[in-house]
Design a protein around this motif. Structure first.
Motif, PDB file in Angstrom:
ATOM      1  N   MET A 174     -26.412  19.718 122.083  1.00 24.96           N
ATOM      2  CA  MET A 174     -26.189  18.307 121.780  1.00 24.96           C
ATOM      3  C   MET A 174     -24.709  17.974 121.805  1.00 24.96           C
ATOM      4  O   MET A 174     -24.286  16.959 122.370  1.00 24.96           O
ATOM      5  CB  MET A 174     -26.788  17.986 120.400  1.00 24.96           C
ATOM      6  N   GLN A 175     -23.881  18.827 121.213  1.00 27.10           N
ATOM      7  CA  GLN A 175     -22.441  18.586 121.188  1.00 27.10           C
ATOM      8  C   GLN A 175     -21.845  18.651 122.595  1.00 27.10           C
ATOM      9  O   GLN A 175     -20.961  17.878 122.947  1.00 27.10           O
ATOM     10  CB  GLN A 175     -21.748  19.599 120.281  1.00 27.10           C
ATOM     11  N   PHE A 176     -22.344  19.553 123.421  1.00 31.70           N
ATOM     12  CA  PHE A 176     -21.869  19.648 124.806  1.00 31.70           C
ATOM     13  C   PHE A 176     -22.172  18.360 125.566  1.00 31.70           C
ATOM     14  O   PHE A 176     -21.316  17.819 126.270  1.00 31.70           O
ATOM     15  CB  PHE A 176     -22.508  20.842 125.515  1.00 31.70           C
ATOM     16  N   PHE A 209     -20.240  14.874 115.552  1.00 28.16           N
ATOM     17  CA  PHE A 209     -19.749  13.569 115.972  1.00 28.16           C
ATOM     18  C   PHE A 209     -20.621  13.073 117.127  1.00 28.16           C
ATOM     19  O   PHE A 209     -20.561  13.601 118.239  1.00 28.16           O
ATOM     20  CB  PHE A 209     -18.286  13.665 116.403  1.00 28.16           C
ATOM     21  N   LEU A 210     -21.430  12.059 116.823  1.00 29.30           N
ATOM     22  CA  LEU A 210     -22.334  11.488 117.823  1.00 29.30           C
ATOM     23  C   LEU A 210     -22.196   9.972 117.827  1.00 29.30           C
ATOM     24  O   LEU A 210     -23.181   9.240 117.963  1.00 29.30           O
ATOM     25  CB  LEU A 210     -23.778  11.911 117.525  1.00 29.30           C
ATOM     26  N   ILE A 211     -20.967   9.503 117.701  1.00 30.29           N
ATOM     27  CA  ILE A 211     -20.696   8.069 117.638  1.00 30.29           C
ATOM     28  C   ILE A 211     -21.084   7.408 118.961  1.00 30.29           C
ATOM     29  O   ILE A 211     -20.694   7.868 120.039  1.00 30.29           O
ATOM     30  CB  ILE A 211     -19.206   7.819 117.328  1.00 30.29           C
ATOM     31  N   ALA A 212     -21.892   6.356 118.873  1.00 36.08           N
ATOM     32  CA  ALA A 212     -22.354   5.590 120.040  1.00 36.08           C
ATOM     33  C   ALA A 212     -23.164   6.425 121.023  1.00 36.08           C
ATOM     34  O   ALA A 212     -23.287   6.064 122.198  1.00 36.08           O
ATOM     35  CB  ALA A 212     -21.171   4.935 120.756  1.00 36.08           C
ATOM     36  N   ALA A 213     -23.722   7.531 120.555  1.00 33.14           N
ATOM     37  CA  ALA A 213     -24.555   8.365 121.426  1.00 33.14           C
ATOM     38  C   ALA A 213     -25.895   7.685 121.678  1.00 33.14           C
ATOM     39  O   ALA A 213     -26.433   7.001 120.802  1.00 33.14           O
ATOM     40  CB  ALA A 213     -24.778   9.735 120.800  1.00 33.14           C
ATOM     41  N   ASN A 214     -26.435   7.849 122.870  1.00 32.37           N
ATOM     42  CA  ASN A 214     -27.740   7.299 123.201  1.00 32.37           C
ATOM     43  C   ASN A 214     -28.787   8.388 122.972  1.00 32.37           C
ATOM     44  O   ASN A 214     -28.954   9.288 123.784  1.00 32.37           O
ATOM     45  CB  ASN A 214     -27.782   6.818 124.647  1.00 32.37           C
TER      46      ASN A 214
END
Length: 360
Positions: A174-176, A209-214
Protein backbone atom coordinates in the motif's frame (compact mmCIF):
# COMPACT_ATOMS: atom_id res chain seq x y z
CA UNK A 1 24.25 -88.82 11.38
CA UNK A 2 25.93 -85.38 11.16
CA UNK A 3 24.41 -82.93 8.73
CA UNK A 4 26.09 -82.38 5.41
CA UNK A 5 25.72 -79.80 2.70
CA UNK A 6 23.22 -81.07 0.10
CA UNK A 7 24.13 -81.33 -3.55
CA UNK A 8 21.69 -78.48 -4.40
CA UNK A 9 21.66 -76.31 -1.28
CA UNK A 10 19.10 -73.57 -0.63
CA UNK A 11 20.50 -70.14 -1.50
CA UNK A 12 21.27 -68.14 1.64
CA UNK A 13 23.48 -65.25 2.85
CA UNK A 14 24.96 -67.44 5.61
CA UNK A 15 28.29 -69.28 5.53
CA UNK A 16 28.51 -73.08 5.41
CA UNK A 17 29.98 -73.05 8.92
CA UNK A 18 27.01 -71.09 10.33
CA UNK A 19 24.51 -73.37 8.64
CA UNK A 20 26.33 -76.55 9.67
CA UNK A 21 26.45 -75.51 13.34
CA UNK A 22 22.73 -74.68 13.36
CA UNK A 23 21.89 -77.87 11.45
CA UNK A 24 23.84 -79.88 14.03
CA UNK A 25 21.71 -78.37 16.81
CA UNK A 26 18.57 -79.33 14.92
CA UNK A 27 19.93 -82.88 14.23
CA UNK A 28 20.54 -83.45 17.93
CA UNK A 29 16.86 -82.74 18.62
CA UNK A 30 15.53 -84.73 15.71
CA UNK A 31 17.87 -87.40 14.32
CA UNK A 32 15.25 -88.84 12.01
CA UNK A 33 15.51 -86.00 9.47
CA UNK A 34 17.74 -86.36 6.45
CA UNK A 35 20.93 -84.23 6.17
CA UNK A 36 19.29 -82.14 3.44
CA UNK A 37 16.20 -81.50 5.59
CA UNK A 38 18.40 -80.48 8.53
CA UNK A 39 20.37 -78.14 6.28
CA UNK A 40 17.27 -76.39 4.91
CA UNK A 41 15.74 -76.15 8.41
CA UNK A 42 18.97 -74.56 9.66
CA UNK A 43 18.81 -71.89 6.92
CA UNK A 44 15.23 -71.01 7.89
CA UNK A 45 16.12 -70.90 11.58
CA UNK A 46 19.02 -68.52 10.89
CA UNK A 47 16.75 -66.28 8.79
CA UNK A 48 14.23 -66.06 11.67
CA UNK A 49 16.99 -65.19 14.11
CA UNK A 50 18.30 -62.45 11.85
CA UNK A 51 14.79 -60.96 11.57
CA UNK A 52 14.23 -60.88 15.34
CA UNK A 53 17.78 -59.91 16.32
CA UNK A 54 17.14 -56.09 16.52
CA UNK A 55 14.13 -56.60 18.80
CA UNK A 56 16.04 -59.04 20.97
CA UNK A 57 18.82 -56.46 21.32
CA UNK A 58 16.32 -53.84 22.53
CA UNK A 59 14.76 -56.42 24.83
CA UNK A 60 18.12 -57.17 26.40
CA UNK A 61 19.12 -53.47 26.53
CA UNK A 62 16.00 -52.57 28.52
CA UNK A 63 16.37 -55.62 30.74
CA UNK A 64 12.73 -56.55 30.19
CA UNK A 65 13.55 -60.23 30.09
CA UNK A 66 14.53 -60.09 33.75
CA UNK A 67 11.55 -57.99 34.93
CA UNK A 68 7.89 -58.51 35.62
CA UNK A 69 4.68 -56.42 35.82
CA UNK A 70 5.33 -52.76 36.72
CA UNK A 71 9.07 -53.24 36.18
CA UNK A 72 8.38 -54.13 32.56
CA UNK A 73 6.24 -51.02 32.13
CA UNK A 74 8.84 -48.71 33.62
CA UNK A 75 11.52 -50.46 31.60
CA UNK A 76 9.59 -49.74 28.43
CA UNK A 77 8.79 -46.13 29.36
CA UNK A 78 12.26 -44.71 28.70
CA UNK A 79 12.70 -46.06 25.17
CA UNK A 80 9.08 -45.22 24.36
CA UNK A 81 9.55 -41.66 25.61
CA UNK A 82 12.75 -41.36 23.62
CA UNK A 83 11.03 -42.78 20.55
CA UNK A 84 7.89 -40.63 20.97
CA UNK A 85 9.96 -37.55 21.74
CA UNK A 86 11.93 -38.12 18.56
CA UNK A 87 8.75 -38.30 16.50
CA UNK A 88 7.36 -35.14 18.16
CA UNK A 89 10.63 -33.28 17.64
CA UNK A 90 10.73 -34.25 13.99
CA UNK A 91 7.09 -33.17 13.55
CA UNK A 92 7.57 -29.79 15.24
CA UNK A 93 10.83 -29.25 13.41
CA UNK A 94 9.07 -30.04 10.15
CA UNK A 95 6.29 -27.58 10.99
CA UNK A 96 8.84 -24.89 11.82
CA UNK A 97 10.76 -25.50 8.62
CA UNK A 98 7.52 -25.28 6.66
CA UNK A 99 6.67 -21.93 8.27
CA UNK A 100 10.16 -20.62 7.51
CA UNK A 101 9.80 -21.75 3.91
CA UNK A 102 6.39 -20.04 3.63
CA UNK A 103 7.79 -16.80 5.05
CA UNK A 104 10.68 -16.88 2.58
CA UNK A 105 8.24 -17.51 -0.26
CA UNK A 106 6.15 -14.48 0.76
CA UNK A 107 9.29 -12.34 0.98
CA UNK A 108 10.15 -13.39 -2.56
CA UNK A 109 6.60 -12.56 -3.72
CA UNK A 110 6.89 -9.07 -2.28
CA UNK A 111 10.35 -8.57 -3.75
CA UNK A 112 9.21 -9.74 -7.18
CA UNK A 113 6.17 -7.46 -7.05
CA UNK A 114 8.23 -4.37 -6.17
CA UNK A 115 10.79 -5.16 -8.88
CA UNK A 116 8.11 -5.69 -11.54
CA UNK A 117 6.33 -2.46 -10.64
CA UNK A 118 9.60 -0.53 -10.62
CA UNK A 119 10.43 -1.87 -14.07
CA UNK A 120 7.03 -0.72 -15.33
CA UNK A 121 7.47 2.72 -13.78
CA UNK A 122 10.95 3.15 -15.25
CA UNK A 123 10.16 1.75 -18.69
CA UNK A 124 11.75 4.18 -21.18
CA UNK A 125 9.24 3.62 -23.95
CA UNK A 126 5.98 3.07 -22.03
CA UNK A 127 6.32 4.30 -18.42
CA UNK A 128 3.34 3.31 -16.29
CA UNK A 129 2.71 6.84 -15.05
CA UNK A 130 2.24 8.10 -18.61
CA UNK A 131 -0.14 5.29 -19.55
CA UNK A 132 -3.65 6.04 -20.69
CA UNK A 133 -6.91 5.02 -19.08
CA UNK A 134 -7.83 1.37 -19.79
CA UNK A 135 -4.34 0.72 -21.19
CA UNK A 136 -2.80 -2.75 -21.07
CA UNK A 137 0.02 -1.62 -18.76
CA UNK A 138 -2.49 -0.34 -16.19
CA UNK A 139 -4.48 -3.54 -16.43
CA UNK A 140 -1.35 -5.62 -15.87
CA UNK A 141 -0.28 -3.48 -12.90
CA UNK A 142 -3.71 -3.90 -11.29
CA UNK A 143 -3.75 -7.65 -11.93
CA UNK A 144 -0.35 -8.34 -10.38
CA UNK A 145 -1.26 -6.09 -7.43
CA UNK A 146 -4.48 -7.96 -6.66
CA UNK A 147 -2.81 -11.34 -7.21
CA UNK A 148 0.16 -10.57 -4.98
CA UNK A 149 -2.06 -9.28 -2.17
CA UNK A 150 -4.12 -12.47 -2.30
CA UNK A 151 -0.97 -14.62 -2.21
CA UNK A 152 0.30 -12.75 0.85
CA UNK A 153 -2.67 -13.93 2.91
CA UNK A 154 -1.88 -16.34 5.72
CA UNK A 155 -4.03 -18.69 7.78
CA UNK A 156 -2.41 -17.18 10.87
CA UNK A 157 -3.36 -13.57 10.01
CA UNK A 158 -6.41 -13.47 12.28
CA UNK A 159 -4.61 -15.01 15.24
CA UNK A 160 -1.60 -12.73 14.78
CA UNK A 161 -3.88 -9.68 14.55
CA UNK A 162 -5.41 -10.60 17.91
CA UNK A 163 -1.86 -10.55 19.28
CA UNK A 164 -1.28 -7.12 17.73
CA UNK A 165 0.85 -8.45 14.86
CA UNK A 166 -0.50 -7.36 11.49
CA UNK A 167 0.50 -8.22 7.93
CA UNK A 168 3.52 -6.00 7.23
CA UNK A 169 3.96 -7.04 3.60
CA UNK A 170 0.48 -5.86 2.60
CA UNK A 171 1.19 -2.56 4.33
CA UNK A 172 4.40 -2.17 2.32
CA UNK A 173 2.50 -2.71 -0.94
CA UNK A 174 0.00 0.00 0.00
CA UNK A 175 2.79 2.43 0.89
CA UNK A 176 4.62 1.64 -2.36
CA UNK A 177 1.50 2.33 -4.43
CA UNK A 178 0.89 5.59 -2.63
CA UNK A 179 4.43 6.94 -2.58
CA UNK A 180 4.95 6.10 -6.25
CA UNK A 181 1.80 8.07 -7.09
CA UNK A 182 -0.15 5.07 -8.36
CA UNK A 183 -3.07 5.26 -5.92
CA UNK A 184 -3.52 9.02 -5.49
CA UNK A 185 -6.57 10.84 -6.76
CA UNK A 186 -5.31 14.42 -6.45
CA UNK A 187 -3.75 14.49 -9.92
CA UNK A 188 -5.92 11.82 -11.61
CA UNK A 189 -9.69 11.45 -11.26
CA UNK A 190 -9.10 7.74 -11.70
CA UNK A 191 -5.90 6.42 -10.12
CA UNK A 192 -3.33 4.62 -12.25
CA UNK A 193 -3.83 1.42 -10.25
CA UNK A 194 -7.45 0.86 -9.31
CA UNK A 195 -7.75 -0.84 -5.92
CA UNK A 196 -11.33 -2.08 -6.29
CA UNK A 197 -11.56 -5.35 -4.33
CA UNK A 198 -7.88 -5.17 -3.37
CA UNK A 199 -7.40 -7.39 -0.32
CA UNK A 200 -5.76 -5.41 2.48
CA UNK A 201 -7.36 -7.46 5.26
CA UNK A 202 -5.20 -7.60 8.40
CA UNK A 203 -2.71 -5.19 6.79
CA UNK A 204 -0.48 -3.12 9.04
CA UNK A 205 -1.04 0.49 8.00
CA UNK A 206 -0.48 2.11 11.36
CA UNK A 207 0.88 5.68 11.07
CA UNK A 208 0.73 5.41 7.27
CA UNK A 209 0.40 8.49 5.04
CA UNK A 210 -2.48 8.01 2.61
CA UNK A 211 -3.58 11.61 2.15
CA UNK A 212 -5.94 11.98 -0.85
CA UNK A 213 -5.43 8.31 -1.73
CA UNK A 214 -8.09 6.70 -3.90
CA UNK A 215 -9.08 3.61 -1.93
CA UNK A 216 -12.68 3.20 -3.01
CA UNK A 217 -14.07 -0.34 -2.97
CA UNK A 218 -10.85 -1.69 -1.39
CA UNK A 219 -11.06 -4.25 1.40
CA UNK A 220 -9.51 -3.06 4.67
CA UNK A 221 -11.45 -5.41 6.94
CA UNK A 222 -9.67 -5.94 10.28
CA UNK A 223 -6.73 -3.81 9.09
CA UNK A 224 -4.65 -1.72 11.48
CA UNK A 225 -5.08 1.93 10.46
CA UNK A 226 -4.45 3.45 13.87
CA UNK A 227 -2.96 6.98 13.61
CA UNK A 228 -3.15 6.77 9.80
CA UNK A 229 -3.27 10.01 7.79
CA UNK A 230 -6.34 9.68 5.59
CA UNK A 231 -7.18 13.31 5.04
CA UNK A 232 -9.29 13.75 1.87
CA UNK A 233 -8.91 10.03 1.12
CA UNK A 234 -11.58 8.46 -1.09
CA UNK A 235 -12.94 5.50 0.85
CA UNK A 236 -16.24 5.28 -0.96
CA UNK A 237 -17.78 1.80 -0.56
CA UNK A 238 -14.57 0.58 1.09
CA UNK A 239 -14.86 -2.32 3.50
CA UNK A 240 -13.63 -1.14 6.91
CA UNK A 241 -15.56 -3.64 9.00
CA UNK A 242 -13.71 -4.44 12.25
CA UNK A 243 -10.84 -2.15 11.22
CA UNK A 244 -8.85 -0.17 13.79
CA UNK A 245 -8.84 3.58 13.05
CA UNK A 246 -8.08 4.84 16.51
CA UNK A 247 -6.71 8.40 16.39
CA UNK A 248 -6.72 8.29 12.57
CA UNK A 249 -7.14 11.57 10.70
CA UNK A 250 -10.16 11.32 8.39
CA UNK A 251 -10.70 15.02 7.82
CA UNK A 252 -12.60 15.57 4.56
CA UNK A 253 -12.46 11.82 3.85
CA UNK A 254 -15.18 10.33 1.67
CA UNK A 255 -16.82 7.44 3.54
CA UNK A 256 -19.94 7.36 1.40
CA UNK A 257 -21.42 3.86 1.54
CA UNK A 258 -18.37 2.63 3.47
CA UNK A 259 -18.79 -0.49 5.57
CA UNK A 260 -17.98 0.50 9.14
CA UNK A 261 -19.44 -2.36 11.16
CA UNK A 262 -17.62 -2.64 14.51
CA UNK A 263 -14.92 -0.24 13.32
CA UNK A 264 -12.91 1.42 16.09
CA UNK A 265 -13.02 5.22 15.54
CA UNK A 266 -12.04 6.19 19.06
CA UNK A 267 -10.41 9.66 19.02
CA UNK A 268 -10.43 9.66 15.19
CA UNK A 269 -10.77 13.06 13.53
CA UNK A 270 -13.95 13.04 11.41
CA UNK A 271 -14.11 16.75 10.64
CA UNK A 272 -16.14 17.27 7.44
CA UNK A 273 -15.96 13.55 6.69
CA UNK A 274 -18.74 12.34 4.36
CA UNK A 275 -20.67 9.58 6.16
CA UNK A 276 -23.68 9.46 3.85
CA UNK A 277 -25.07 5.93 3.73
CA UNK A 278 -22.10 4.59 5.72
CA UNK A 279 -22.99 1.41 7.63
CA UNK A 280 -22.53 2.21 11.34
CA UNK A 281 -23.93 -0.80 13.18
CA UNK A 282 -21.76 -1.52 16.25
CA UNK A 283 -19.23 1.11 15.13
CA UNK A 284 -17.38 2.55 18.11
CA UNK A 285 -17.55 6.35 17.96
CA UNK A 286 -16.63 7.10 21.56
CA UNK A 287 -14.49 10.24 21.78
CA UNK A 288 -14.47 10.66 17.99
CA UNK A 289 -13.38 14.22 17.24
CA UNK A 290 -15.33 16.85 15.30
CA UNK A 291 -18.23 14.48 14.62
CA UNK A 292 -21.56 16.25 14.31
CA UNK A 293 -25.08 14.94 14.68
CA UNK A 294 -25.69 15.94 11.04
CA UNK A 295 -22.91 13.58 9.93
CA UNK A 296 -24.22 10.78 12.13
CA UNK A 297 -27.79 11.06 10.86
CA UNK A 298 -26.65 10.97 7.23
CA UNK A 299 -25.39 7.43 7.85
CA UNK A 300 -27.30 4.14 8.05
CA UNK A 301 -28.04 2.24 11.27
CA UNK A 302 -26.42 4.96 13.37
CA UNK A 303 -28.91 4.09 16.15
CA UNK A 304 -26.97 0.83 16.63
CA UNK A 305 -23.56 2.46 17.03
CA UNK A 306 -21.63 2.93 20.29
CA UNK A 307 -21.19 6.51 21.54
CA UNK A 308 -20.26 6.22 25.20
CA UNK A 309 -16.71 6.37 26.48
CA UNK A 310 -16.55 2.91 28.00
CA UNK A 311 -16.90 -0.09 25.75
CA UNK A 312 -15.98 -3.78 25.46
CA UNK A 313 -15.51 -6.04 22.47
CA UNK A 314 -17.70 -9.13 22.26
CA UNK A 315 -15.34 -11.80 20.86
CA UNK A 316 -18.22 -14.23 20.37
CA UNK A 317 -20.29 -11.88 18.19
CA UNK A 318 -17.25 -9.98 16.89
CA UNK A 319 -18.91 -6.61 17.59
CA UNK A 320 -18.45 -3.63 19.90
CA UNK A 321 -21.05 -3.36 22.64
CA UNK A 322 -21.55 -0.60 25.19
CA UNK A 323 -20.35 -1.49 28.63
CA UNK A 324 -22.97 0.89 30.04
CA UNK A 325 -25.84 0.25 27.65
CA UNK A 326 -28.21 2.62 29.43
CA UNK A 327 -25.76 5.50 29.08
CA UNK A 328 -25.31 4.66 25.41
CA UNK A 329 -29.06 4.61 24.87
CA UNK A 330 -29.36 8.03 26.49
CA UNK A 331 -26.77 9.35 24.04
CA UNK A 332 -28.74 7.91 21.09
CA UNK A 333 -31.94 9.53 22.38
CA UNK A 334 -30.11 12.83 22.74
CA UNK A 335 -29.02 12.67 19.08
CA UNK A 336 -32.55 11.69 18.02
CA UNK A 337 -34.10 14.65 19.87
CA UNK A 338 -31.76 17.11 18.14
CA UNK A 339 -34.26 17.94 15.40
CA UNK A 340 -32.08 20.71 13.99
CA UNK A 341 -29.63 18.02 12.82
CA UNK A 342 -32.23 15.99 10.92
CA UNK A 343 -31.39 15.70 7.20
CA UNK A 344 -33.86 17.15 4.73
CA UNK A 345 -34.00 13.74 3.05
CA UNK A 346 -33.28 10.83 5.41
CA UNK A 347 -31.00 8.19 3.87
CA UNK A 348 -32.77 5.27 2.24
CA UNK A 349 -30.86 2.46 3.96
CA UNK A 350 -32.74 -0.23 2.06
CA UNK A 351 -30.14 0.39 -0.66
CA UNK A 352 -27.75 -1.69 1.43
CA UNK A 353 -29.86 -4.78 0.83
CA UNK A 354 -30.19 -3.97 -2.86
CA UNK A 355 -26.44 -3.63 -3.17
CA UNK A 356 -26.10 -7.08 -1.53
CA UNK A 357 -23.18 -5.92 0.61
CA UNK A 358 -21.62 -7.99 3.39
CA UNK A 359 -23.36 -6.87 6.56
CA UNK A 360 -22.80 -9.91 8.78
Amino acid sequence: MLPEKPVKPTKSPFTDKEIREKAHQIWEKNKEQSPEENWNAAVKALERERFWRPLISVWRWTGIGEKKGWDIFTGLSLPLIVFGGGILFNYLNGQQQQKIAEEKQKDELLKTYINDMKASLLDKDYPLKNSKKNSESRSIARTITLTTLAQLNSEQDQQKAQEGKYNQRKGLIMQFLYESGLSKSDTNVIPIVLLNKADFTFANLENSFLIAANLQYANFESANLNFAHLESANLKSANLNFAHLESANLKNANLNFARLKSVNLNRANLEYANLEYAYLESAYLGSAKNLTNEQIKSACFWEKAIYTEQRVFDDKKQVWIAEDQKANQRKIEEITQDKASDPLTPPNCSKWRKKNLLLK
